[in-house]
Scaffold this motif. Structure first.
Motif, short mmCIF file in Angstrom:
data_model
loop_
_atom_site.label_atom_id
_atom_site.label_comp_id
_atom_site.label_asym_id
_atom_site.label_seq_id
_atom_site.Cartn_x
_atom_site.Cartn_y
_atom_site.Cartn_z
N LEU A 57 23.22 18.72 33.02
CA LEU A 57 22.76 17.42 32.53
C LEU A 57 21.37 17.61 31.93
CD1 LEU A 57 23.67 15.35 35.72
CD2 LEU A 57 24.93 15.35 33.56
N SER A 58 20.92 16.61 31.20
CA SER A 58 19.54 16.70 30.71
C SER A 58 18.61 16.24 31.83
CB SER A 58 19.35 15.83 29.47
OG SER A 58 19.34 14.46 29.84
N ARG A 59 17.40 16.73 31.77
CA ARG A 59 16.40 16.30 32.75
C ARG A 59 16.17 14.79 32.65
NH1 ARG A 59 12.04 19.70 35.01
NH2 ARG A 59 10.65 18.28 36.07
N ALA A 60 16.26 14.26 31.42
CA ALA A 60 16.07 12.81 31.21
C ALA A 60 17.17 12.01 31.91
CB ALA A 60 16.04 12.50 29.72
N GLU A 61 18.39 12.53 31.91
CA GLU A 61 19.48 11.81 32.58
C GLU A 61 19.21 11.72 34.09
OE1 GLU A 61 23.77 12.68 30.89
OE2 GLU A 61 22.52 14.46 30.56
N VAL A 62 18.80 12.83 34.65
CA VAL A 62 18.53 12.84 36.09
C VAL A 62 17.34 11.94 36.40
CG1 VAL A 62 17.90 14.27 38.08
CG2 VAL A 62 19.50 15.15 36.34
N HIS A 63 16.30 12.08 35.62
CA HIS A 63 15.10 11.24 35.82
C HIS A 63 15.45 9.76 35.70
CE1 HIS A 63 10.89 10.14 35.80
NE2 HIS A 63 11.11 9.41 34.73
N GLY A 64 16.32 9.45 34.73
CA GLY A 64 16.71 8.05 34.53
C GLY A 64 17.40 7.47 35.76
N VAL A 65 18.25 8.25 36.38
CA VAL A 65 18.94 7.77 37.58
C VAL A 65 17.95 7.62 38.74
CG1 VAL A 65 20.69 8.35 39.31
CG2 VAL A 65 21.17 8.69 36.88
N VAL A 66 17.08 8.58 38.90
CA VAL A 66 16.10 8.53 39.99
C VAL A 66 15.20 7.30 39.86
CG1 VAL A 66 14.09 9.68 41.01
CG2 VAL A 66 16.11 11.02 40.39
N THR A 67 14.80 7.00 38.65
CA THR A 67 13.89 5.86 38.47
C THR A 67 14.62 4.52 38.45
OG1 THR A 67 13.98 6.19 36.07
CG2 THR A 67 12.13 7.19 37.23
N TYR A 68 15.91 4.54 38.11
CA TYR A 68 16.67 3.28 38.07
C TYR A 68 16.91 2.74 39.48
CZ TYR A 68 20.35 -0.10 37.16
OH TYR A 68 21.07 -1.25 37.11
N TYR A 69 17.30 3.61 40.39
CA TYR A 69 17.63 3.18 41.76
C TYR A 69 16.39 3.25 42.64
CZ TYR A 69 22.49 3.47 40.33
OH TYR A 69 23.68 3.28 39.68
N HIS A 70 15.94 2.11 43.12
CA HIS A 70 14.74 2.08 43.95
C HIS A 70 14.92 2.85 45.25
CE1 HIS A 70 13.20 -1.82 41.83
NE2 HIS A 70 13.28 -0.77 41.05
N HIS A 71 16.18 3.07 45.61
CA HIS A 71 16.45 3.82 46.84
C HIS A 71 15.81 5.21 46.79
CE1 HIS A 71 18.67 5.56 50.20
NE2 HIS A 71 18.98 6.56 49.41
N PHE A 72 15.78 5.79 45.61
CA PHE A 72 15.26 7.16 45.51
C PHE A 72 13.73 7.14 45.44
CE2 PHE A 72 19.56 7.75 43.56
CZ PHE A 72 20.09 8.43 44.64
N ARG A 73 13.12 7.85 46.39
CA ARG A 73 11.66 7.90 46.44
C ARG A 73 11.14 8.98 45.51
NH1 ARG A 73 13.07 8.37 51.86
NH2 ARG A 73 13.31 6.29 52.72
N GLN A 74 10.11 8.61 44.77
CA GLN A 74 9.48 9.58 43.88
C GLN A 74 8.17 10.11 44.48
OE1 GLN A 74 9.81 8.41 39.61
NE2 GLN A 74 10.67 6.54 40.51
N HIS A 75 7.91 9.71 45.71
CA HIS A 75 6.72 10.19 46.42
C HIS A 75 7.14 10.56 47.84
CE1 HIS A 75 4.29 8.69 43.14
NE2 HIS A 75 5.00 7.58 43.20
N PRO A 76 6.46 11.51 48.43
CA PRO A 76 6.83 11.91 49.79
C PRO A 76 6.57 10.81 50.80
CG PRO A 76 4.89 13.12 49.02
CD PRO A 76 5.38 12.32 47.87
N VAL A 77 7.34 10.83 51.88
CA VAL A 77 7.14 9.84 52.94
C VAL A 77 6.09 10.36 53.92
CG1 VAL A 77 9.46 8.93 52.78
CG2 VAL A 77 8.99 10.79 54.37
N HIS A 78 5.48 9.41 54.61
CA HIS A 78 4.49 9.75 55.64
C HIS A 78 4.89 8.99 56.90
CE1 HIS A 78 2.01 11.78 52.71
NE2 HIS A 78 2.23 10.76 51.90
N GLY A 79 5.36 9.71 57.88
CA GLY A 79 5.78 9.07 59.13
C GLY A 79 7.17 8.49 58.99
N PRO A 80 7.58 7.72 60.01
CA PRO A 80 8.91 7.10 59.98
C PRO A 80 9.05 6.17 58.77
CG PRO A 80 7.87 6.82 62.12
CD PRO A 80 6.83 7.39 61.22
N VAL A 81 10.28 6.03 58.29
CA VAL A 81 10.53 5.14 57.15
C VAL A 81 11.02 3.78 57.68
CG1 VAL A 81 11.91 4.74 55.08
CG2 VAL A 81 11.07 7.05 55.61
N LEU A 82 10.26 2.75 57.38
CA LEU A 82 10.61 1.38 57.79
C LEU A 82 10.95 0.58 56.55
CD1 LEU A 82 10.61 -0.93 59.96
CD2 LEU A 82 8.28 -1.41 59.16
#
Ligand code: FES
Length: 151
Positions: A57-82
């Motif tokens: 796939l193109s990198r843009a396709e993957v990036h598009g999916v990651v940014t479209y769905y808020h479920h996917f975090r683009q930053h690391p988590v710190h501690g438990p996820v609430l």
């Protein structure tokens, strides 16, 4: 699997393992992205390039999916996820106060979500993938303390 509780950096081997496990599935991109987030707690930008190459796939396709769905975090988590539900039923019975309380308490990654399917038992939260209903600020403190002990 519980989400990662610490900030895991980009780990090419972990991403490669997820790709190898899930690339044979129909429409493998979403399962791979879910797997990467389960393994690392987020989807590092470097992983998008690795996934794109592996799945042709193109990198843009993957990036598009990651940014479209808020479920996917683009930053690391710190501690438990609430996750705190901010949808109508929860909002009317104190969800915003829970959200502010959690952010002020610190020590966890706080994410707003929109309906956890527990509307009859609002307000609802999800902590480390486990749902909790009729949550008060006092109960939230107890849950966060328990989660901190399990680290
Ligand atoms: S509105 Fe909060 S669980 Fe449905």
């Amino acid at each position: 699997m519980h989400p990662a509780t610490t900030a895991a950096p980009y780990d090419a081997e972990a991403v490669a393992r997820v790709i190898a496990e899930r690339r044979h599935l129909d429409g493998p991109l979403m399962p791979v992205l879910h797997g990467v987030q389960e393994a690392l707690g987020w989807v590092p930008p470097e992983a998008a390039g690795q996934i794109a190459q592996a799945l042709n796939l193109s990198r843009a396709e993957v990036h598009g999916v990651v940014t479209y769905y808020h479920h996917f975090r683009q930053h690391p988590v710190h501690g438990p996820v609430l996750q705190v539900c901010r949808a109508e039923s929860c909002r009317t019975v104190g969800a915003e106060a829970l959200l502010q309380h959690a952010r002020a308490a610190g020590g966890c990654t706080v994410e707003p979500v929109y309906c956890l399917g527990l509307c009859a038992l609002s307000p609802a939260v999800m902590l480390q993938g486990r749902p909790h209903a009729k949550v008060t600020t006092q109960r939230l403190d107890e849950l966060l303390a328990e989660a901190a002990e399990l680290k």
